[in-house]
Structures are given as structure tokens and as C-alpha cells.
Design a protein around this motif. Structure first.
Motif, mmCIF file in Angstrom:
data_model
loop_
_atom_site.group_PDB
_atom_site.id
_atom_site.type_symbol
_atom_site.label_atom_id
_atom_site.label_comp_id
_atom_site.label_asym_id
_atom_site.label_seq_id
_atom_site.Cartn_x
_atom_site.Cartn_y
_atom_site.Cartn_z
ATOM 1 N N ALA A 109 75.942 30.687 99.222
ATOM 2 C CA ALA A 109 75.761 30.315 100.625
ATOM 3 C C ALA A 109 76.394 28.956 100.916
ATOM 4 O O ALA A 109 77.126 28.790 101.904
ATOM 5 C CB ALA A 109 74.276 30.296 100.980
ATOM 6 N N ILE A 123 77.047 32.128 106.457
ATOM 7 C CA ILE A 123 76.347 32.773 105.345
ATOM 8 C C ILE A 123 74.952 32.181 105.236
ATOM 9 O O ILE A 123 74.778 30.959 105.211
ATOM 10 C CB ILE A 123 77.103 32.583 104.024
ATOM 11 C CG1 ILE A 123 78.501 33.206 104.105
ATOM 12 C CG2 ILE A 123 76.324 33.190 102.862
ATOM 13 C CD1 ILE A 123 79.352 32.965 102.879
ATOM 14 N N LYS A 125 71.102 32.280 103.147
ATOM 15 C CA LYS A 125 70.431 32.645 101.905
ATOM 16 C C LYS A 125 69.231 33.518 102.275
ATOM 17 O O LYS A 125 68.166 33.016 102.650
ATOM 18 C CB LYS A 125 69.989 31.408 101.127
ATOM 19 C CG LYS A 125 69.353 31.728 99.770
ATOM 20 C CD LYS A 125 68.957 30.460 99.046
ATOM 21 C CE LYS A 125 68.303 30.795 97.700
ATOM 22 N NZ LYS A 125 66.994 31.476 97.883
#
Length: 289
Positions: A109, A123, A125
Motif C-alpha cells: 500500500a 491503494i 490496506k
């Protein structure tokens, strides 16, 4: 990016999730040896577009094939996005596109978002079996060699179905079994166990059961394409990549980490599995909510 962050302001398999995250936290650098674009998947050989000796062209062709099947979507979720290689491919070619990726790996991430700087992608997590996204959020979703870590489970497909808008498409590319595990021959069973242990895969789904599960959840217009022969040229790169990676470590007098060893084992068993086409196959699945 800020707009995306505002918009998208107990996992089922916690132990395997931990092992998967550990694998990618520690062994993601191995994938740079596989792909300079951090495409953490196998490739698609198109004889009119690709040189079988140039691996990255085939890996990016797989990306192209996925986006081609997704079609004209403006907001996509990459479920198990890795370092965002597929996200970056699409975002660089379509400025109107927005892509949200999820990964269990903190490293992926953080470093993946650095590679997406200036692009309309982010991105997070998160666990793709239990995301924080609202119902009916995305135009489309993709899962490239990621759902295998959760065993191609019903939970993964249900979560994808939940976050898709009505009419939204899901595209899955992955290796699957062609039969039930108990029906594998001894050689197939040996390779299967090695593959799952090496790459922290909970299991591989078998294609007939996967189709029934997708239908039961509510997906329609399910298209299953066996692309094993298209993927084979990139799989054949595996022994050369393993040899090159080990040689590099030896020449630099670098220690090979535990997760790197597991990753290399998984790659080796992927090669052995790939030649057992009676037991294993590589597929693209396209379906619609």
C-alpha cells in the motif's frame, strides 16, 4: 487523490491473511525481478502484439485483456492489487478512469501509492473479503491472481457482488483446478500442495464449482475462457527468472530471506502445475451483477 480519499473514507481466514501479508511485505522486491512494472501475475501471449522472449510485454497484455473485458467503466476496484501494476497500466492510458485497490500488505500500500503519484488511483490496506466500501459503489471490479489466496471462496465473490453496481462487471484471472482436489492424480496432488504452501494459497477453486457459486450469488452472463496456452509462454520464463534471481543474490553475497525462498518454491510448483493440463488450467472469468 484527495477526492478519492474523501469518497472512500474480523476477516474469515485470519491466519492465512497474516501469512499472505507477510509473504508480500517481505518478498515484493522479488517481483521487481519478475517485472519492472511490478506486474505480479503471469502474462497473456498475443502473437500479433507480443514477443514471447520479452516477458513484460506479455504481462502488460494480460492487463490489456482485463481492461478490454471490463469495458467502459469509470470507477474500478482492484481486489488484491499488489503494487498497483495493473492499476497504473489502466490509469496511464485512460485519464477519465479512477481505480481503488486493496491489499493486505502495508508495504504494498505504501510503496504502491508512491508509484501512483499524479494518477487518479489509491491503494488501501484492506481485506478484499470485508472491505469498507458501500454497497453498489463500483462500475467494475477485477481480481488478478488474488482470490486464490482466499481459496476462491464464496466470501470473496459475495463481497465483490456487494460493492458492484447493478450491471457492473467482475473480471477474474487466475489458475484453477479442473476437478475436485480428491480426484487429482498423485503428481497433481504433490504440485498442488507445493503451490499452495509456497504462495500461501488457501486453496484453488475448481472451475465447475466456481461457476455454480457465482450463479448462486446472483452473477449472470458468466463467461469462462481457458487461456492456459496463452499464459504458457510467460510461465516458461519461471526457471530462468529463478536461476537469475539466485545468481544475483549469490554474486552480491546477499542472504535469501525466508519469504523469498517460499516465493521461489511457489514459482517452481507453478511451472510444474502448468504442464499438468488435465489437472490445472488458467482462466479469465467475466460475469455481471
Amino acid at each position: 487523490m484527495a477526492t478519492l480519499q474523501r469518497l472512500f473514507s474480523e476477516t474469515l481466514h485470519e491466519d492465512n491473511n497474516h501469512r499472505t501479508a507477510e509473504l508480500y511485505n517481505e518478498a515484493t522486491e522479488d517481483y521487481e525481478f519478475w517485472s519492472r512494472d511490478f506486474n505480479m501475475h503471469f502474462g497473456y501471449y498475443n502473437p500479433s502484439r507480443n514477443n514471447p522472449f520479452m516477458r513484460d510485454t506479455m504481462l502488460n497484455e494480460m492487463n490489456r485483456q482485463v481492461y478490454k473485458r471490463i469495458g467502459d467503466s469509470k470507477l474500478i476496484c482492484d481486489l488484491g492489487c499488489g503494487m498497483g501494476g495493473t492499476m497504473k497500466y489502466g490509469l496511464e492510458r485512460n485519464k477519465e478512469l479512477r481505480v481503488l485497490g486493496v491489499t493486505l500488505s502495508e508495504f504494498q500500500a505504501t510503496e504502491g501509492n508512491k508509484r501512483l503519484t499524479g494518477l487518479n488511483g489509491l491503494i488501501l490496506k484492506e481485506d478484499y473479503n470485508n472491505t469498507t466500501f458501500s454497497d453498489n459503489t463500483f462500475d467494475s471490479a477485477m481480481a488478478i491472481e488474488s482470490f486464490c489466496h482466499a481459496g476462491h471462496s464464496e466470501a470473496s465473490f459475495k463481497e465483490a457482488y456487494r460493492i458492484l453496481k447493478n450491471g457492473g462487471k467482475m473480471v477474474i484471472t487466475d489458475a484453477f483446478l479442473k476437478k475436485e482436489i480428491k480426484n487429482l492424480c498423485p503428481g497433481g496432488s504433490y504440485c498442488y500442495k507445493g503451490l499452495c504452501n509456497g504462495w500461501s494459497l488457501e486453496k484453488l477453486g475448481n472451475i465447475p464449482e466456481v461457476k455454480r457459486t457465482l450463479e448462486r450469488i446472483g452473477f449472470k452472463d458468466i463467461i469462462i475462457e481457458d487461456i492456459s496456452l496463452r499464459v504458457a509462454p510467460s510461465v516458461l520464463h519461471v526457471p530462468f527468472v529463478i536461476s537469475g534471481f539466485l545468481l544475483k543474490k549469490i554474486l552480491k553475497n546477499q542472504e535469501i530471506g525466508k519469504q523469498s525462498i517460499q516465493n521461489l518454491k511457489g514459482s517452481f510448483y507453478a511451472l510444474l502445475s502448468g504442464i499438468q493440463m488435465n489437472n490445472f488450467g488458467y482462466y479469465i472469468i467475466t460475469c455481471t451483477k
